[in-house]
Design a protein around this motif. Structure first.
Motif, short mmCIF file in Angstrom:
data_model
loop_
_atom_site.label_atom_id
_atom_site.label_comp_id
_atom_site.label_asym_id
_atom_site.label_seq_id
_atom_site.Cartn_x
_atom_site.Cartn_y
_atom_site.Cartn_z
N ALA A 156 0.83 -1.20 0.00
CA ALA A 156 0.00 0.00 0.00
C ALA A 156 0.87 1.25 0.00
O ALA A 156 1.96 1.27 0.58
CB ALA A 156 -0.92 0.01 1.22
N SER A 157 0.37 2.30 -0.62
CA SER A 157 1.08 3.57 -0.66
C SER A 157 0.08 4.70 -0.86
O SER A 157 -1.10 4.46 -1.13
CB SER A 157 2.10 3.57 -1.80
OG SER A 157 1.45 3.41 -3.05
N GLY A 158 0.58 5.93 -0.73
CA GLY A 158 -0.25 7.09 -1.00
C GLY A 158 -0.74 7.84 0.21
O GLY A 158 -1.39 8.88 0.08
N GLY A 159 -0.43 7.35 1.40
CA GLY A 159 -0.84 8.06 2.59
C GLY A 159 -0.07 9.35 2.77
O GLY A 159 0.89 9.64 2.05
N THR A 205 -0.48 2.12 5.33
CA THR A 205 0.02 3.46 5.02
C THR A 205 -0.73 4.46 5.89
O THR A 205 -1.95 4.37 6.05
CB THR A 205 -0.14 3.76 3.51
OG1 THR A 205 0.45 5.02 3.21
CG2 THR A 205 -1.59 3.76 3.06
N GLN A 206 0.00 5.39 6.47
CA GLN A 206 -0.57 6.33 7.44
C GLN A 206 -1.28 7.47 6.73
O GLN A 206 -0.72 8.11 5.83
CB GLN A 206 0.52 6.89 8.34
CG GLN A 206 0.04 7.96 9.32
CD GLN A 206 -0.80 7.39 10.43
OE1 GLN A 206 -0.47 6.38 11.03
NE2 GLN A 206 -1.93 8.05 10.73
N VAL A 207 -2.50 7.74 7.16
CA VAL A 207 -3.26 8.90 6.71
C VAL A 207 -3.55 9.76 7.92
O VAL A 207 -4.12 9.28 8.91
CB VAL A 207 -4.57 8.48 6.02
CG1 VAL A 207 -5.43 9.71 5.73
CG2 VAL A 207 -4.27 7.72 4.73
N THR A 208 -3.15 11.02 7.85
CA THR A 208 -3.40 11.96 8.94
C THR A 208 -4.14 13.16 8.39
O THR A 208 -3.68 13.79 7.44
CB THR A 208 -2.09 12.41 9.59
OG1 THR A 208 -1.37 11.25 10.05
CG2 THR A 208 -2.36 13.33 10.76
N VAL A 209 -5.29 13.45 8.99
CA VAL A 209 -6.12 14.57 8.55
C VAL A 209 -6.12 15.61 9.66
O VAL A 209 -6.58 15.33 10.78
CB VAL A 209 -7.55 14.11 8.23
CG1 VAL A 209 -8.36 15.29 7.68
CG2 VAL A 209 -7.53 12.96 7.23
N SER A 210 -5.62 16.78 9.36
CA SER A 210 -5.56 17.85 10.35
C SER A 210 -6.81 18.72 10.27
O SER A 210 -7.38 18.91 9.20
CB SER A 210 -4.32 18.70 10.13
OG SER A 210 -4.37 19.32 8.87
#
Length: 120
Positions: free
Chosen positions: A5-8, A114-119
């Motif tokens: 997986a990628s794209g985070g 893959t890490q997704v962080t939403v601020s």
């Protein structure tokens, strides 16, 4: 099946990201594909799934209308387009494969996340 997986990344609330998952090792088109996520301190949860031909999809209620799963069997890829992201979407996202199509979290093959962080 090996999955990558990628794209985070880091994105502001309301923004978009597209996750990709590359598969190798077995006949990709035989497998249903899914996306899952796990936030800190929470259990892994189902997000979206697509059947082996891409003819049917399922989504968790929390992402329905915002996220879209798709697949390209010729390229052995599955994607998750995420729009209108919210801080509560922050998590590690995983792709998975299984010969059976379901909305459970009990799939046979998993990518590394893959890490997704939403601020906010």
């Amino acid at each position: 099946v090996q999955l990558q997986a990628s794209g985070g990344g880091l994105v502001q609330a309301g923004g978009s990201l597209r996750l990709s998952c590359a598969a190798s090792g077995r006949t990709f088109s035989n497998y249903a594909m899914g996306w899952f996520r796990q936030a800190p301190g929470k259990e892994r949860e189902f997000i979206a799934a697509v059947t082996w031909r891409g003819g049917s999809t399922s989504y968790a209620d929390t992402v329905k209308g915002r996220f879209t799963i798709s697949r390209d069997n010729a390229r052995a890829m599955v994607y998750l387009q995420m729009n209108s992201l919210k801080p509560e979407d922050t998590a590690v996202y995983y792709c998975a494969a299984d010969l059976d199509y379901s909305t459970s979290v009990y799939w046979d093959y998993w990518g590394q996340g893959t890490q997704v962080t939403v601020s906010s």
